[in-house]
Design a protein around this motif. Structure first.
Motif, PDB file in Angstrom:
ATOM      1  N   GLN A  84       0.820  -1.192   0.000  1.00  0.00           N
ATOM      2  CA  GLN A  84       0.000   0.000   0.000  1.00  0.00           C
ATOM      3  C   GLN A  84       0.860   1.251   0.000  1.00  0.00           C
ATOM      4  N   VAL A  85       0.244   2.349  -0.422  1.00  0.00           N
ATOM      5  CA  VAL A  85       1.000   3.595  -0.507  1.00  0.00           C
ATOM      6  C   VAL A  85       1.158   4.214   0.866  1.00  0.00           C
ATOM      7  N   GLN A  86       2.074   5.161   0.934  1.00  0.00           N
ATOM      8  CA  GLN A  86       2.237   5.983   2.128  1.00  0.00           C
ATOM      9  C   GLN A  86       2.220   7.442   1.701  1.00  0.00           C
ATOM     10  N   LEU A  87       1.656   8.285   2.559  1.00  0.00           N
ATOM     11  CA  LEU A  87       1.645   9.712   2.317  1.00  0.00           C
ATOM     12  C   LEU A  87       2.592  10.358   3.310  1.00  0.00           C
ATOM     13  N   VAL A  88       3.566  11.085   2.799  1.00  0.00           N
ATOM     14  CA  VAL A  88       4.589  11.699   3.646  1.00  0.00           C
ATOM     15  C   VAL A  88       4.444  13.207   3.563  1.00  0.00           C
ATOM     16  N   GLU A  89       4.157  13.810   4.703  1.00  0.00           N
ATOM     17  CA  GLU A  89       3.928  15.241   4.779  1.00  0.00           C
ATOM     18  C   GLU A  89       5.182  15.967   5.250  1.00  0.00           C
ATOM     19  N   SER A  90       5.260  17.224   4.878  1.00  0.00           N
ATOM     20  CA  SER A  90       6.342  18.081   5.351  1.00  0.00           C
ATOM     21  C   SER A  90       5.877  19.527   5.309  1.00  0.00           C
ATOM     22  N   GLY A  91       6.588  20.383   6.044  1.00  0.00           N
ATOM     23  CA  GLY A  91       6.337  21.807   5.952  1.00  0.00           C
ATOM     24  C   GLY A  91       5.637  22.447   7.131  1.00  0.00           C
ATOM     25  N   GLY A  92       5.212  21.675   8.100  1.00  0.00           N
ATOM     26  CA  GLY A  92       4.573  22.276   9.258  1.00  0.00           C
ATOM     27  C   GLY A  92       5.582  22.996  10.127  1.00  0.00           C
ATOM     28  N   GLY A  93       5.077  23.679  11.151  1.00  0.00           N
ATOM     29  CA  GLY A  93       5.980  24.372  12.059  1.00  0.00           C
ATOM     30  C   GLY A  93       5.303  25.528  12.760  1.00  0.00           C
ATOM     31  N   LEU A  94       6.134  26.398  13.285  1.00  0.00           N
ATOM     32  CA  LEU A  94       5.684  27.567  14.043  1.00  0.00           C
ATOM     33  C   LEU A  94       5.822  28.813  13.180  1.00  0.00           C
ATOM     34  N   VAL A  95       4.767  29.621  13.156  1.00  0.00           N
ATOM     35  CA  VAL A  95       4.794  30.850  12.365  1.00  0.00           C
ATOM     36  C   VAL A  95       4.028  31.928  13.120  1.00  0.00           C
ATOM     37  N   GLN A  96       4.374  33.165  12.872  1.00  0.00           N
ATOM     38  CA  GLN A  96       3.683  34.271  13.536  1.00  0.00           C
ATOM     39  C   GLN A  96       2.399  34.625  12.797  1.00  0.00           C
ATOM     40  N   VAL A  97       1.522  35.279  13.489  1.00  0.00           N
ATOM     41  CA  VAL A  97       0.273  35.745  12.879  1.00  0.00           C
ATOM     42  C   VAL A  97       0.576  36.553  11.620  1.00  0.00           C
ATOM     43  N   GLY A  98      -0.181  36.250  10.580  1.00  0.00           N
ATOM     44  CA  GLY A  98       0.014  36.940   9.320  1.00  0.00           C
ATOM     45  C   GLY A  98       1.053  36.317   8.424  1.00  0.00           C
ATOM     46  N   GLY A  99       1.760  35.333   8.948  1.00  0.00           N
ATOM     47  CA  GLY A  99       2.810  34.679   8.172  1.00  0.00           C
ATOM     48  C   GLY A  99       2.263  33.628   7.230  1.00  0.00           C
ATOM     49  N   SER A 100       3.193  32.941   6.578  1.00  0.00           N
ATOM     50  CA  SER A 100       2.843  31.934   5.582  1.00  0.00           C
ATOM     51  C   SER A 100       3.606  30.638   5.826  1.00  0.00           C
ATOM     52  N   LEU A 101       2.985  29.557   5.424  1.00  0.00           N
ATOM     53  CA  LEU A 101       3.621  28.245   5.439  1.00  0.00           C
ATOM     54  C   LEU A 101       3.131  27.482   4.222  1.00  0.00           C
ATOM     55  N   THR A 102       3.961  26.574   3.743  1.00  0.00           N
ATOM     56  CA  THR A 102       3.533  25.678   2.679  1.00  0.00           C
ATOM     57  C   THR A 102       3.693  24.238   3.150  1.00  0.00           C
ATOM     58  N   LEU A 103       2.599  23.512   3.121  1.00  0.00           N
ATOM     59  CA  LEU A 103       2.626  22.092   3.430  1.00  0.00           C
ATOM     60  C   LEU A 103       2.738  21.300   2.134  1.00  0.00           C
ATOM     61  N   SER A 104       3.487  20.217   2.199  1.00  0.00           N
ATOM     62  CA  SER A 104       3.632  19.339   1.040  1.00  0.00           C
ATOM     63  C   SER A 104       3.353  17.905   1.448  1.00  0.00           C
TER      64      SER A 104
END
Length: 121
Positions: free
Chosen positions: A1-21
């Motif tokens: 079976q497949v696996q889904l591997v996530e990355s990109g989370g973390g801590l950011v300040q209000v108004g900031g940006s993050l990209t999850l993959s």
């Protein structure tokens, strides 16, 4: 079976940006709809965005205009660009995919392990 591997989370300040993959491993025969969910402590997982194989997208009202979902079918990846983040976006984010291992096999759902996003004020 497949696996889904996530990355990109973390801590950011209000108004900031993050990209999850999220990358689908295991070389599935087909990856259909992909989506991102999030879960607040003590709450059920909720879908915030999805993208079909054809590129049609859908967003929850809470993130509409701030988050953008995209996918790369050739690489079986999905991304979530999150802008103008708020403390209320703090949650564990999960990747979802509807996949098929072979041409004659049943389609099934696969989930990532979850990645924490924390927005500090």
């Amino acid at each position: 079976q497949v696996q889904l591997v996530e990355s990109g989370g973390g801590l950011v300040q209000v108004g900031g940006s993050l990209t999850l993959s999220c990358a689908v491993s295991g070389n599935p025969f087909n990856v259909n709809t992909m989506a991102w969910y999030r879960q607040f402590p003590g709450k059920q997982r909720e879908r915030i965005s999805l993208v079909t194989k054809n590129g049609d997208t859908n967003y929850a009202d809470a993130v509409k205009g701030r988050f953008t979902i995209s996918r790369d079918n050739a690489k079986s990846t999905v991304h979530l660009q999150m802008n103008s983040l708020k403390p209320g976006d703090t949650a564990v984010y999960y990747c979802y995919a509807l996949v098929r291992d072979g041409p004659w096999t049943q389609e099934y759902t696969a989930w990532g392990q979850g990645t924490q996003v924390t927005v500090s004020s």
